[in-house]
Design an enzyme around this catalytic site. Structure first.
Site, mmCIF file in Angstrom:
data_model
loop_
_atom_site.group_PDB
_atom_site.id
_atom_site.type_symbol
_atom_site.label_atom_id
_atom_site.label_comp_id
_atom_site.label_asym_id
_atom_site.label_seq_id
_atom_site.Cartn_x
_atom_site.Cartn_y
_atom_site.Cartn_z
ATOM 1 N N CYS A 3 10.063 -20.112 1.837
ATOM 2 C CA CYS A 3 8.852 -20.747 1.329
ATOM 3 C C CYS A 3 9.221 -22.016 0.569
ATOM 4 O O CYS A 3 9.888 -21.954 -0.471
ATOM 5 C CB CYS A 3 8.081 -19.792 0.424
ATOM 6 S SG CYS A 3 6.650 -20.562 -0.361
ATOM 7 N N CYS A 11 5.424 -22.648 -6.962
ATOM 8 C CA CYS A 11 4.635 -21.408 -6.976
ATOM 9 C C CYS A 11 5.578 -20.232 -7.159
ATOM 10 O O CYS A 11 6.618 -20.156 -6.501
ATOM 11 C CB CYS A 11 3.845 -21.262 -5.675
ATOM 12 S SG CYS A 11 2.890 -19.725 -5.586
ATOM 13 N N CYS A 14 4.965 -14.949 -5.432
ATOM 14 C CA CYS A 14 5.777 -13.947 -4.719
ATOM 15 C C CYS A 14 7.109 -13.784 -5.451
ATOM 16 O O CYS A 14 8.118 -14.390 -5.087
ATOM 17 C CB CYS A 14 6.004 -14.381 -3.274
ATOM 18 S SG CYS A 14 4.498 -14.441 -2.292
ATOM 19 N N CYS A 87 0.992 -22.326 2.165
ATOM 20 C CA CYS A 87 1.519 -21.007 1.788
ATOM 21 C C CYS A 87 1.809 -20.182 3.046
ATOM 22 O O CYS A 87 0.919 -19.993 3.886
ATOM 23 C CB CYS A 87 0.512 -20.275 0.906
ATOM 24 S SG CYS A 87 0.922 -18.535 0.623
ATOM 25 N N GLN A 212 -9.567 -5.009 2.381
ATOM 26 C CA GLN A 212 -8.115 -5.142 2.232
ATOM 27 C C GLN A 212 -7.636 -6.481 2.794
ATOM 28 O O GLN A 212 -8.131 -6.950 3.819
ATOM 29 C CB GLN A 212 -7.398 -3.997 2.958
ATOM 30 C CG GLN A 212 -7.659 -2.617 2.368
ATOM 31 C CD GLN A 212 -6.884 -2.361 1.080
ATOM 32 O OE1 GLN A 212 -6.273 -3.273 0.503
ATOM 33 N NE2 GLN A 212 -6.916 -1.132 0.605
ATOM 34 N N PHE A 241 -15.601 5.810 -3.985
ATOM 35 C CA PHE A 241 -15.128 4.419 -4.090
ATOM 36 C C PHE A 241 -14.864 3.913 -2.659
ATOM 37 O O PHE A 241 -13.807 3.363 -2.366
ATOM 38 C CB PHE A 241 -13.855 4.306 -4.932
ATOM 39 C CG PHE A 241 -13.896 5.028 -6.255
ATOM 40 C CD1 PHE A 241 -14.415 4.417 -7.388
ATOM 41 C CD2 PHE A 241 -13.416 6.330 -6.375
ATOM 42 C CE1 PHE A 241 -14.451 5.088 -8.610
ATOM 43 C CE2 PHE A 241 -13.453 7.008 -7.590
ATOM 44 C CZ PHE A 241 -13.971 6.390 -8.707
ATOM 45 N N GLU A 262 -20.205 4.170 -3.132
ATOM 46 C CA GLU A 262 -19.617 2.896 -3.574
ATOM 47 C C GLU A 262 -20.670 2.163 -4.389
ATOM 48 O O GLU A 262 -21.838 2.131 -4.020
ATOM 49 C CB GLU A 262 -19.212 2.076 -2.343
ATOM 50 C CG GLU A 262 -18.944 0.611 -2.587
ATOM 51 C CD GLU A 262 -17.766 0.358 -3.502
ATOM 52 O OE1 GLU A 262 -17.931 -0.462 -4.426
ATOM 53 O OE2 GLU A 262 -16.705 0.977 -3.307
ATOM 54 N N ASN A 307 -10.525 6.457 -3.467
ATOM 55 C CA ASN A 307 -9.818 5.187 -3.288
ATOM 56 C C ASN A 307 -10.256 4.245 -4.408
ATOM 57 O O ASN A 307 -10.947 3.255 -4.179
ATOM 58 C CB ASN A 307 -10.148 4.605 -1.907
ATOM 59 C CG ASN A 307 -9.453 3.279 -1.659
ATOM 60 O OD1 ASN A 307 -8.351 3.042 -2.131
ATOM 61 N ND2 ASN A 307 -10.103 2.398 -0.918
ATOM 62 N N CYS A 334 -3.944 1.791 -5.311
ATOM 63 C CA CYS A 334 -3.256 0.495 -5.335
ATOM 64 C C CYS A 334 -2.493 0.332 -6.651
ATOM 65 O O CYS A 334 -1.941 -0.722 -6.928
ATOM 66 C CB CYS A 334 -4.245 -0.649 -5.140
ATOM 67 S SG CYS A 334 -5.519 -0.718 -6.421
#
Length: 375
Positions: A3, A11, A14, A87, A212, A241, A262, A307, A334
């Protein structure tokens, strides 16, 4: 992944980019095993990963610079703008969109919002791409409706340049805060939802519904949940959720009763549209608070799939599930830290199976799917 933005120190999003993917997966697996060290895990499934670049289906770009020379990217902490159109996380299909948007911003007179001066109109550009047909959804986040007429007038030029733009909206975010979107959404196209398809399951994405950002891995996550559910003696389940219904729509069978909950009405509209397309009449999706819905019920199904957002499901829902004791819980998380905290609040359950999904390469974040069985 190579990158130029990272190499030039422009940046640092990451943070793990210098580590090879196998090393990243090992570190994430070690982190997850450490978080679940207090719980016996019957089966650790091999982690799932996808492409290391070009995998994102969404770009969230801060607009800065001038109306003649706009920059699309981010602001550093000191307010310095950084253009991130190159990017490598974005697919090649995003480049022509960014290239056309810059002259369009000038044509439409959309003055970029200046954070320091609290002046200007165009705050963000939000772009989402469908993997199934390459269609795109473009959202202009504006401070007010002042430039709306100008934008509408200039729009045919942009649509001619970019016929892949199926859904175009303006979102009004009037507050001087780093908030991505406001409540008001104004549609500039007849089509209001982007068609997506994972594992032959039709999904829909609307402007204010969560979806996602890594479709290659997300589709494997949903397929895995479906496979786990098919192995269980389940005729009735909740999908809490549920977002646009990704899990529930994958897991449902024609004879299964399923309720998806939800809080976002936009997401529920998507889920209902998918269920209708699949002809699944025993699926019910409702726009409610998941915890309030569940804790008001006098009985539970055999399976509860959760979730939740990063904060986890929380103690009230954990206490309810402990008391009502559904036979199975599938927890998609997550944030493994809050999941581990929630599992601690479910002492009557054992962990049958855990699988890590590398949804966010080059960062410390990951998704995890866990099957809990009533002891």
């Amino acid at each position: 992944m190579q990158c130029a933005l990272y190499d030039a120190g422009r940046c640092r999003s990451c943070q793990w980019i210098t580590q090879p993917i196998p090393e990243q997966l090992s570190a994430k697996t070690a982190d997850l095993k450490n978080l679940l060290a207090d719980f016996p895990v019957e089966e650790w499934c091999a982690p799932v990963s996808g492409p290391e670049q070009g995998f994102r289906n969404k770009a969230k770009m801060v607009v800065s610079g001038s109306v003649e020379k706009p920059l699309l990217g981010m602001l550093h902490r000191d307010g310095t703008p950084e253009d991130l159109c190159d990017c490598p996380l974005y697919p090649a299909s995003f480049a022509p969109v960014f290239a056309a948007l810059k002259p369009f911003i000038a044509r439409a007179g959309l003055t970029p919002y200046n954070v320091a001066r609290k002046r200007g109109e165009l705050k963000y550009i939000l772009l989402t791409e469908s993997q199934s047909d390459g269609g795109m959804m473009l959202r202009f986040v504006l401070r007010s409706e002042t430039k709306l007429a100008q934008l509408r007038k200039a729009l045919p030029w942009l649509q001619e340049q970019l016929p892949q733009l199926k859904v175009i909206t303006v979102n009004i975010q009037p507050v001087h805060m780093a908030i991505m979107e406001g409540e008001t959404e104004i549609y500039l196209t007849e089509q209001q939802a982007l068609a997506e398809r994972f594992n032959d399951v039709p999904l829909w994405v609307r402007p204010q519904s969560f979806f996602q950002t890594n479709p290659a891995v997300a589709s494997q996550l949903y397929a895995t949940a479906r496979d786990w559910v098919r192995q269980l003696p389940v005729k009735h389940m909740w999908d809490l959720f549920c977002g646009v219904g990704g899990f529930g729509l994958h897991c449902a069978t024609p004879d299964m009763q399923l309720t998806g909950i939800e809080i976002a009405p936009e997401a529920i509209a998507c889920a209902k549209q998918s269920a209708a397309e699949l002809g699944l009449t025993r699926l019910q999706f409702q726009a409610l608070d998941s915890t309030q819905f569940a804790t008001a019920q006098g009985e539970v199904p055999e399976l509860v799939l959760v979730n939740p957002p990063r904060r986890g499901i929380g103690k009230p829902l954990c206490d309810y599930l402990s008391t009502m004791a559904p036979r199975f819980i599938i927890y998609s998380s997550c944030n493994a830290q809050t999941m581990a905290k929630d599992v601690r609040e479910l002492p009557g359950y054992r962990i049958e199976r855990v699988q890590l999904f590398d949804m966010f390469p080059h960062t410390a974040h990951y998704e995890v799917l866990t099957l809990l069985v009533k002891q």
